[in-house]
Design a protein around this motif. Structure first.
Motif, mmCIF file in Angstrom:
data_model
loop_
_atom_site.group_PDB
_atom_site.id
_atom_site.type_symbol
_atom_site.label_atom_id
_atom_site.label_comp_id
_atom_site.label_asym_id
_atom_site.label_seq_id
_atom_site.Cartn_x
_atom_site.Cartn_y
_atom_site.Cartn_z
ATOM 1 N N MET A 83 1.108 -1.373 -0.281
ATOM 2 C CA MET A 83 0.052 -0.165 -0.204
ATOM 3 C C MET A 83 0.843 0.818 -0.021
ATOM 4 O O MET A 83 0.360 2.628 -1.142
ATOM 5 N N VAL A 84 1.632 1.087 0.588
ATOM 6 C CA VAL A 84 2.523 2.652 0.664
ATOM 7 C C VAL A 84 3.506 2.785 -0.203
ATOM 8 O O VAL A 84 3.741 3.650 -1.358
ATOM 9 N N GLY A 85 4.134 1.178 -1.380
ATOM 10 C CA GLY A 85 4.588 1.954 -2.452
ATOM 11 C C GLY A 85 3.636 1.957 -3.409
ATOM 12 O O GLY A 85 3.472 2.449 -4.302
ATOM 13 N N ARG A 86 2.545 1.809 -3.936
ATOM 14 C CA ARG A 86 1.292 2.033 -4.497
ATOM 15 C C ARG A 86 1.215 3.283 -4.749
ATOM 16 O O ARG A 86 0.787 4.046 -5.881
ATOM 17 N N SER A 87 0.823 3.632 -3.162
ATOM 18 C CA SER A 87 -0.032 5.254 -2.702
ATOM 19 C C SER A 87 1.691 6.434 -3.490
ATOM 20 O O SER A 87 0.940 7.396 -3.905
ATOM 21 N N ASN A 88 3.522 6.156 -3.250
ATOM 22 C CA ASN A 88 4.110 7.185 -2.989
ATOM 23 C C ASN A 88 4.437 6.707 -4.749
ATOM 24 O O ASN A 88 4.152 8.050 -4.731
ATOM 25 N N LEU A 89 3.678 5.802 -4.950
ATOM 26 C CA LEU A 89 3.802 5.752 -6.430
ATOM 27 C C LEU A 89 3.068 6.676 -7.468
ATOM 28 O O LEU A 89 3.238 7.880 -7.974
ATOM 29 N N GLU A 90 1.919 6.815 -6.793
ATOM 30 C CA GLU A 90 0.309 7.643 -8.052
ATOM 31 C C GLU A 90 0.885 8.859 -7.147
ATOM 32 O O GLU A 90 1.222 9.952 -8.184
ATOM 33 N N LEU A 91 1.139 9.251 -5.900
ATOM 34 C CA LEU A 91 1.946 10.837 -5.523
ATOM 35 C C LEU A 91 2.848 11.138 -6.371
ATOM 36 O O LEU A 91 3.163 12.452 -6.719
ATOM 37 N N TRP A 92 3.705 10.129 -6.282
ATOM 38 C CA TRP A 92 4.890 10.911 -7.126
ATOM 39 C C TRP A 92 4.887 11.330 -8.793
ATOM 40 O O TRP A 92 5.159 11.835 -9.238
ATOM 41 N N VAL A 93 3.660 10.322 -9.451
ATOM 42 C CA VAL A 93 3.247 10.793 -10.475
ATOM 43 C C VAL A 93 2.772 11.643 -10.936
ATOM 44 O O VAL A 93 3.017 12.855 -11.759
ATOM 45 N N GLU A 94 1.334 12.160 -9.544
ATOM 46 C CA GLU A 94 1.175 13.755 -9.788
ATOM 47 C C GLU A 94 1.761 14.744 -9.727
ATOM 48 O O GLU A 94 2.170 15.546 -10.283
ATOM 49 N N GLN A 95 2.787 15.064 -9.092
ATOM 50 C CA GLN A 95 4.227 15.386 -7.690
ATOM 51 C C GLN A 95 4.639 15.990 -9.738
ATOM 52 O O GLN A 95 5.327 17.078 -9.417
ATOM 53 N N ALA A 96 5.493 14.934 -9.604
ATOM 54 C CA ALA A 96 6.272 15.096 -11.085
ATOM 55 C C ALA A 96 5.417 14.910 -13.194
ATOM 56 O O ALA A 96 6.724 15.497 -12.997
ATOM 57 N N LYS A 97 4.495 15.032 -12.729
ATOM 58 C CA LYS A 97 4.157 15.359 -14.059
ATOM 59 C C LYS A 97 4.733 15.018 -14.984
ATOM 60 O O LYS A 97 5.476 15.447 -15.520
ATOM 61 N N CYS A 98 5.006 13.106 -14.169
ATOM 62 C CA CYS A 98 5.892 12.215 -15.312
ATOM 63 C C CYS A 98 4.907 12.257 -16.725
ATOM 64 O O CYS A 98 3.744 12.008 -16.788
ATOM 65 N N LYS A 99 5.056 12.260 -17.645
ATOM 66 C CA LYS A 99 4.861 12.524 -19.035
ATOM 67 C C LYS A 99 4.958 10.948 -20.339
ATOM 68 O O LYS A 99 4.600 10.369 -20.798
ATOM 69 N N ARG A 100 6.730 10.892 -19.917
ATOM 70 C CA ARG A 100 7.454 9.998 -20.738
ATOM 71 C C ARG A 100 8.259 9.052 -19.848
ATOM 72 O O ARG A 100 8.713 9.146 -19.531
ATOM 73 N N LEU A 101 7.197 7.557 -19.273
ATOM 74 C CA LEU A 101 8.016 7.788 -18.553
ATOM 75 C C LEU A 101 8.856 6.528 -18.718
ATOM 76 O O LEU A 101 7.672 5.317 -19.361
ATOM 77 N N LEU A 102 9.709 6.008 -18.225
ATOM 78 C CA LEU A 102 10.489 4.708 -18.520
ATOM 79 C C LEU A 102 10.136 3.790 -17.267
ATOM 80 O O LEU A 102 10.802 4.217 -16.359
ATOM 81 N N VAL A 103 9.877 2.671 -17.688
ATOM 82 C CA VAL A 103 9.967 1.557 -16.550
ATOM 83 C C VAL A 103 11.048 0.244 -16.186
ATOM 84 O O VAL A 103 10.826 -0.142 -17.683
ATOM 85 N N ILE A 104 11.871 0.417 -15.324
ATOM 86 C CA ILE A 104 12.913 -0.771 -15.631
ATOM 87 C C ILE A 104 12.411 -1.709 -14.524
ATOM 88 O O ILE A 104 12.465 -0.616 -13.045
ATOM 89 N N GLY A 105 13.452 -3.160 -14.811
ATOM 90 C CA GLY A 105 13.661 -3.821 -13.498
ATOM 91 C C GLY A 105 14.258 -4.871 -13.966
ATOM 92 O O GLY A 105 14.273 -5.033 -15.488
ATOM 93 N N GLY A 106 15.173 -5.290 -12.962
ATOM 94 C CA GLY A 106 16.298 -6.589 -13.530
ATOM 95 C C GLY A 106 14.845 -7.662 -13.850
ATOM 96 O O GLY A 106 14.263 -8.051 -13.661
#
Length: 120
Positions: A83-106
């Motif tokens: 829940m913390v991870g999801r909430s923080n992600l949504e808040l970050w996307v909104e505040q950072a105004k992400c438009k062209r997001l690179l999603v990566i992981g190993g």
């Protein structure tokens, strides 16, 4: 969470696994064939999935590039609280105004059952 475009690394097991999750969170999904550092100018923000804050060399180098240019970077530890991870992600996307997001992981993340909690 909706962004204009989400970019995923072509040929990555991680990208294949998070494809459906990504489609539902953007207007356009793009597969990147180039080396990610070479395509850097295409992205305005970076989302990193990881285990226990561990980053492989390629991801660490890409994060450094974003940090030096003061572009938004967010990390999600899939072994952390859902829940913390999801909430923080949504808040970050909104505040950072992400438009062209690179999603990566190993690619090793696809073996971790906790990944399903975040993308399910």
């Amino acid at each position: 969470m909706k962004v204009d475009k989400i970019y995923l690394k072509a040929g990555s097991k991680f990208s294949e696994r998070v494809y459906e999750w990504s489609v539902s969170r953007c207007n356009d999904l793009v597969s990147v064939q180039d080396k990610l550092a070479d395509a850097y100018e295409t992205f305005d923000s970076l989302l990193i999935f990881n285990e226990n804050q561990t980053l492989n060399r390629e991801i660490s180098e890409l994060k450094t590039i974003f940090d030096k240019q003061q572009r938004p970077v967010h990390k999600i530890d899939i072994n952390g609280t859902l829940m913390v991870g999801r909430s923080n992600l949504e808040l970050w996307v909104e505040q950072a105004k992400c438009k062209r997001l690179l999603v990566i992981g190993g690619d090793e993340l696809v073996k971790n059952p906790n990944l399903e909690r975040f993308i399910g």
